[in-house]
Design a protein around this motif. Structure first.
Motif, PDB file in Angstrom:
ATOM      1  N   ARG A   1      39.553  46.420  51.636  1.00 24.44           N
ATOM      2  CA  ARG A   1      40.163  46.361  52.776  1.00 24.44           C
ATOM      3  C   ARG A   1      39.597  44.321  52.156  1.00 24.44           C
ATOM      4  O   ARG A   1      39.733  44.202  51.317  1.00 24.44           O
ATOM      5  N   PRO A   2      40.989  43.773  53.306  1.00 25.19           N
ATOM      6  CA  PRO A   2      41.161  42.141  53.620  1.00 25.19           C
ATOM      7  C   PRO A   2      39.847  41.524  53.310  1.00 25.19           C
ATOM      8  O   PRO A   2      38.323  42.039  54.397  1.00 25.19           O
ATOM      9  N   GLY A   3      39.321  40.661  52.329  1.00 18.50           N
ATOM     10  CA  GLY A   3      37.995  40.038  52.032  1.00 18.50           C
ATOM     11  C   GLY A   3      37.205  40.312  51.825  1.00 18.50           C
ATOM     12  O   GLY A   3      36.271  40.095  51.313  1.00 18.50           O
ATOM     13  N   ASP A   4      37.813  41.651  51.075  1.00 15.82           N
ATOM     14  CA  ASP A   4      36.726  42.737  50.257  1.00 15.82           C
ATOM     15  C   ASP A   4      36.500  41.894  49.276  1.00 15.82           C
ATOM     16  O   ASP A   4      37.715  41.495  48.131  1.00 15.82           O
TER      17      ASP A   4
ATOM     18  N   ILE B   1      40.144  40.766  47.961  1.00 19.90           N
ATOM     19  CA  ILE B   1      41.586  41.207  48.709  1.00 19.90           C
ATOM     20  C   ILE B   1      41.921  40.277  49.732  1.00 19.90           C
ATOM     21  O   ILE B   1      40.991  39.710  50.507  1.00 19.90           O
ATOM     22  N   SER B   2      43.017  39.814  49.254  1.00 25.08           N
ATOM     23  CA  SER B   2      44.035  39.146  51.004  1.00 25.08           C
ATOM     24  C   SER B   2      43.841  39.694  52.063  1.00 25.08           C
ATOM     25  O   SER B   2      43.776  40.866  52.141  1.00 25.08           O
ATOM     26  N   GLU B   3      44.067  38.815  52.799  1.00 22.45           N
ATOM     27  CA  GLU B   3      44.075  39.091  55.013  1.00 22.45           C
ATOM     28  C   GLU B   3      45.591  40.293  54.449  1.00 22.45           C
ATOM     29  O   GLU B   3      46.759  39.378  55.299  1.00 22.45           O
ATOM     30  N   VAL B   4      45.587  41.100  54.552  1.00 20.89           N
ATOM     31  CA  VAL B   4      47.470  41.568  54.267  1.00 20.89           C
ATOM     32  C   VAL B   4      47.671  42.361  55.534  1.00 20.89           C
ATOM     33  O   VAL B   4      48.637  42.712  56.121  1.00 20.89           O
ATOM     34  N   ILE B   5      46.430  42.319  56.347  1.00 17.56           N
ATOM     35  CA  ILE B   5      46.502  42.910  57.933  1.00 17.56           C
ATOM     36  C   ILE B   5      46.406  42.133  59.020  1.00 17.56           C
ATOM     37  O   ILE B   5      45.322  41.743  59.014  1.00 17.56           O
ATOM     38  N   GLY B   6      47.464  41.843  59.250  1.00 20.20           N
ATOM     39  CA  GLY B   6      47.529  40.528  60.267  1.00 20.20           C
ATOM     40  C   GLY B   6      47.106  41.336  61.917  1.00 20.20           C
ATOM     41  O   GLY B   6      47.297  42.935  62.284  1.00 20.20           O
TER      42      GLY B   6
ATOM     43  N   GLY C   1      48.608  49.712  34.505  1.00 19.65           N
ATOM     44  CA  GLY C   1      47.923  50.989  35.559  1.00 19.65           C
ATOM     45  C   GLY C   1      46.789  50.731  36.366  1.00 19.65           C
ATOM     46  O   GLY C   1      47.197  51.152  37.214  1.00 19.65           O
ATOM     47  N   VAL C   2      46.516  48.944  35.920  1.00 22.90           N
ATOM     48  CA  VAL C   2      45.229  48.352  37.431  1.00 22.90           C
ATOM     49  C   VAL C   2      46.166  48.259  38.190  1.00 22.90           C
ATOM     50  O   VAL C   2      45.434  48.184  39.634  1.00 22.90           O
ATOM     51  N   VAL C   3      46.764  47.803  38.174  1.00 22.58           N
ATOM     52  CA  VAL C   3      48.161  46.934  39.237  1.00 22.58           C
ATOM     53  C   VAL C   3      48.498  48.768  40.764  1.00 22.58           C
ATOM     54  O   VAL C   3      48.056  48.248  41.538  1.00 22.58           O
ATOM     55  N   ARG C   4      48.623  49.709  40.208  1.00 25.02           N
ATOM     56  CA  ARG C   4      49.076  50.566  39.867  1.00 25.02           C
ATOM     57  C   ARG C   4      47.380  50.424  41.640  1.00 25.02           C
ATOM     58  O   ARG C   4      47.650  51.992  42.371  1.00 25.02           O
ATOM     59  N   GLN C   5      46.365  51.321  40.836  1.00 28.52           N
ATOM     60  CA  GLN C   5      45.158  51.743  40.865  1.00 28.52           C
ATOM     61  C   GLN C   5      44.975  51.049  41.847  1.00 28.52           C
ATOM     62  O   GLN C   5      44.716  51.401  43.219  1.00 28.52           O
ATOM     63  N   ILE C   6      44.806  49.413  42.139  1.00 25.63           N
ATOM     64  CA  ILE C   6      44.538  48.535  42.855  1.00 25.63           C
ATOM     65  C   ILE C   6      45.137  48.530  44.482  1.00 25.63           C
ATOM     66  O   ILE C   6      44.565  48.475  45.556  1.00 25.63           O
TER      67      ILE C   6
ATOM     68  N   GLU D   1      46.902  51.369  45.180  1.00 30.75           N
ATOM     69  CA  GLU D   1      46.536  52.398  45.956  1.00 30.75           C
ATOM     70  C   GLU D   1      45.105  52.537  46.820  1.00 30.75           C
ATOM     71  O   GLU D   1      45.027  53.038  48.424  1.00 30.75           O
ATOM     72  N   LEU D   2      44.419  51.633  46.007  1.00 28.21           N
ATOM     73  CA  LEU D   2      42.895  51.343  46.848  1.00 28.21           C
ATOM     74  C   LEU D   2      43.063  50.722  48.085  1.00 28.21           C
ATOM     75  O   LEU D   2      42.648  50.822  48.701  1.00 28.21           O
ATOM     76  N   VAL D   3      44.103  49.679  48.383  1.00 28.77           N
ATOM     77  CA  VAL D   3      44.241  48.760  49.383  1.00 28.77           C
ATOM     78  C   VAL D   3      45.045  49.309  50.556  1.00 28.77           C
ATOM     79  O   VAL D   3      44.401  49.916  51.289  1.00 28.77           O
TER      80      VAL D   3
END
Length: 257
Positions: free
Chosen positions: A29-32, A74-79, A14-19, A21-23
């Motif tokens: 955001r990346p870097g948060d 949060i990783s830099e998932v958006i290049g 449930g924690v994984v799904r919530q995070i 979804e927020l991403v």
């Protein structure tokens, strides 16, 4: 039939799904930086072991990263969709700049329409807050072109975020460098002629007021009017540059005679 009994979901899932979804929604955001472990566990209503399990899974998926002594981010998932070299190339070619403005007109007009209909009160408050910072920057005696361009880009991206379309959001974020450079370039060119900072600010005011009034048609029209103005101003300046270049060539030939 291959049906299986439904199992209660593990808290960590449930924690994984919530995070996730927020991403996906752009809230994280990346870097948060995520809150400290104890605080985050309390806010999510889970045990710290469950939270650690969830963060480990998210790290395996490449969505978060742990920085020694600093916490979980949060990783830099958006290049960037474009390399720095291509961004510079876009800015130096008239057709590419024109296409960029036309692209923004279509996408951001739709985003503004959606934001007026679907944006939350907090979404609209963020947009209004950015606009107020633009007003404050305008009131300063000396212009800071780079800073004002950054606020301009931030304003437009906030509208895209408020549209609540995750594809549109991540697509526009991926071209943020191009948008920021494009805004800076457009302002540099536009302000060489009679265009003023005040007139551009008023166009942003019209966009903001339409959004705050939750008027989708007016919001889309205000974005279109603003970017049509930008397109026309850039075209006028290019034409003026050509006339100046021709005049300089004539003067140079006459001087050599």
């Amino acid at each position: 039939m291959p049906f299986k009994p439904i199992q209660p979901e593990k808290l960590s899932h449930g924690v994984v799904r919530q995070i996730e979804e927020l991403v996906l929604r752009g809230v994280l955001r990346p870097g948060d930086r995520l809150p400290p472990e104890r605080e985050l566990a309390e806010r999510l209503g889970v045990s710290r072991p469950s939270l650690r399990e969830a963060l480990a899974e998210l790290q395996t998926r490449g969505l978060v990263e742990t920085r020694a002594g600093a916490g979980v981010y949060i990783s830099e998932v958006i290049g960037s969709a474009f390399s720095p070299a291509l961004v510079r190339l876009f800015a130096s070619h008239e057709e590419a700049v024109s296409d960029m403005v036309a692209f923004r007109r279509d996408i951001e007009g739709l985003a503004a329409e959606r934001a007026a209909r679907l944006g939350s009160d907090s979404d609209l408050a963020v947009i209004d807050a950015v606009f107020k910072r633009m007003e404050a920057a305008q009131s300063r005696p000396a212009a800071n072109a780079e800073s004002e361009a950054g606020l301009d880009a931030e304003f437009h991206l906030a509208i895209v975020e408020a549209s609540h379309n995750v594809v549109m959001l991540h697509m526009m974020r991926s071209i943020y460098d191009l948008l920021r450079e494009g805004v800076f370039y457009n302002r540099q060119v536009m302000f060489r002629q009679r265009t003023t900072r005040a007139s551009v600010l008023e166009q942003h005011r019209a966009i903001n007021e339409a959004l705050q009034a939750r008027d989708p048609d007016a919001a889309r029209a205000a974005v279109a009017a603003h970017l049509d103005y930008v397109q026309a101003a850039l075209s006028d300046q290019r034409q003026a540059d050509r006339h100046e270049e021709i005049a300089q060539r004539r003067l140079s030939r006459e001087t050599r005679r």
